[in-house]
Scaffold this active site. Structure first.
Site, PDB file in Angstrom:
ATOM      1  N   HIS A  61       0.818  -1.214   0.000  1.00  0.00           N
ATOM      2  CA  HIS A  61       0.000   0.000   0.000  1.00  0.00           C
ATOM      3  C   HIS A  61       0.851   1.263   0.000  1.00  0.00           C
ATOM      4  O   HIS A  61       0.522   2.238  -0.674  1.00  0.00           O
ATOM      5  CB  HIS A  61      -0.947   0.003   1.201  1.00  0.00           C
ATOM      6  N   SER A  71       4.656   7.232   3.477  1.00  0.00           N
ATOM      7  CA  SER A  71       3.554   8.174   3.706  1.00  0.00           C
ATOM      8  C   SER A  71       2.382   7.493   4.406  1.00  0.00           C
ATOM      9  O   SER A  71       1.578   8.146   5.053  1.00  0.00           O
ATOM     10  CB  SER A  71       3.102   8.780   2.373  1.00  0.00           C
ATOM     11  N   ASP A 211       4.780 -19.723   1.218  1.00  0.00           N
ATOM     12  CA  ASP A 211       5.145 -20.856   0.370  1.00  0.00           C
ATOM     13  C   ASP A 211       4.271 -20.822  -0.887  1.00  0.00           C
ATOM     14  O   ASP A 211       3.512 -19.871  -1.077  1.00  0.00           O
ATOM     15  CB  ASP A 211       4.968 -22.178   1.133  1.00  0.00           C
TER      16      ASP A 211
END
Ligand code: HEM
Ligand SMILES: *[C@@H]1O[C@H](CO)[C@@H](O)[C@H](O)[C@H]1NC(C)=O
Ligand SMILES: *[C@@H]1O[C@H](CO)[C@@H](O)[C@H](O)[C@H]1NC(C)=O
Ligand SMILES: *[C@@H]1O[C@H](CO)[C@@H](O)[C@H](O)[C@H]1NC(C)=O
Ligand SMILES: *[C@@H]1O[C@H](CO)[C@@H](O)[C@H](O)[C@H]1NC(C)=O
Length: 293
Positions: A61, A71, A211
């Site tokens: 994100h 940020s 995995d």
């Protein structure tokens, strides 16, 4: 505690002109920064395995909104909301760790931290997109289809709230294994006032382990979110999925590479950013204030 003090010191002495994305950037001011961080993450992992998923998702994100500039860590203020207040598209859940020390861990790898954190700019891909639609936001960051499929392999850990996949249950999405549908229906059907939006593991096999099991699961129609299942079905991505299904070390190698590549998106160098004294707030002086942030 010691970490906090070290952090403060290094922020005060790192010359901005040294900025370059590399391991050892803090060497002169905070020798062993990387191993200190690694130890702190490991310590936290031993208390709470969900830190793997939380940090992976936070990194995604941060990097997809104005580049990797930390940020995402900026707190909203009364006058100025930050990315933390971004709307419902892809909420970053309150992380189970919130001390200053942990914020240091997740942000220190940035050479420079951003001066802007704006909720209006948080427009991340949503899980109901097709593979080619989702790819548009990855291509905009110069990431390839291979990178995207690899990075979505991060869904080998962590959970999704029912609200992100309930549509598939309700319309009996034919691309979902009926047994999984029944299981998810039970989970989401248990919603109540105190738990209005329950969660399900994204990887039905090994939800706490990084995995290739996620790729095996979607190969058996056991992807929870639409975008995950679409990776196994769409001709644009299914070859990459079967490569990872066949070879878990291939996935691990590619995942490490793709995470580093994602971590290089629009990194601020030199005087373009600032090294925050406190990860949660912009420094009080310099361009930040001049630009109205
Ligand atoms: C098309 C791209 C992507 C979409 C649409 C997407 C969407 C989502 C959604 C909707 C959730 C559930 C959030 C919730 O219920 O709170 C989620 C969880 C997660 N995502 Fe993604 N994601 C994408 C790519 C990525 C990438 C690139 C990474 C990291 C490399 C990532 C890592 C994670 C992790 C680890 C979780 C579990 C979080 C947790 O349990 O705390 N995702 N994603
Ligand atoms: C959510 O996404 C939609 C379309 O992708 C966009 O129009 C809207 O501004 C986004 N909202 C937020 C808060 O990011
Ligand atoms: C992608 O690459 C182009 C050409 O090298 C560059 O101009 C652009 O800034 C890059 N975009 C991002 C988001 O890094
Ligand atoms: C609400 O649902 C959760 C699980 O979804 C359950 O653990 C809890 O006991 C329920 N609470 C009530 C009041 O029914
Ligand atoms: C699996 O991938 C690795 C790369 O990480 C490669 O060296 C190895 O040859 C591959 N194994 C097979 C059986 O293809």
């Amino acid at each position: 505690m010691r970490l906090k003090v070290t952090f403060l010191l290094l922020l005060l002495v790192v010359p901005l002109a040294f900025a370059k994305l590399r391991v050892g950037f803090y060497g002169p001011t905070c020798p062993n920064a990387e191993s200190i961080v690694q130890a702190a993450v490991r310590r936290r992992f031993n208390l709470d395995k969900s830190i793997t998923a939380a940090l992976l998702r936070m990194h995604f994100h941060d990097c997809f909104v104005r580049g990797c500039d930390a940020s995402i860590l900026i707190d909203s203020t009364r006058k100025k909301p930050s990315e933390k207040d971004a709307g419902p598209n892809l909420t970053q859940p309150e992380t189970p760790y919130s001390s200053r020390e942990d914020h240091f861990i997740s942000s220190q790898r940035d050479d420079e931290m951003g001066l802007v954190s704006n909720p209006d700019e948080v427009n991340l891909p949503i899980p109901t997109l097709s593979v080619s639609q989702a790819f548009q936001s990855f291509r905009a960051k110069n990431l390839t289809m291979d990178d995207m499929v690899t990075l979505l392999g991060a869904h080998t850990v962590g959970v999704a709230h029912c609200s992100f996949f309930l549509d598939r249950i309700i319309r009996s999405d034919p691309t979902m294994d009926p047994n999984l549908r029944k299981k998810l229906n039970d989970i989401c059907g248990a919603a109540n006032g105190s738990n209005p939006d329950p969660t399900a593991f994204l990887d039905q096999g090994t939800p706490l382990t990084v995995d290739n099991e996620f790729f095996k699961q979607i190969g058996s129609r056991r992807g929870v979110m639409q975008i995950d299942q679409a990776l196994a079905n769409d001709p644009l991505s299914r070859g990459i999925v079967s490569g990872f299904t066949a070879n878990t070390s291939l996935f691990r190698t590619r995942f490490a590479e793709a995470m580093v590549k994602m971590g290089e998106i629009q990194v601020l160098e030199g005087a373009a950013g600032e090294i925050r004294r406190n990860c949660r707030v912009f420094n009080p002086t310099r361009r930040g204030r001049a630009r109205g942030f």
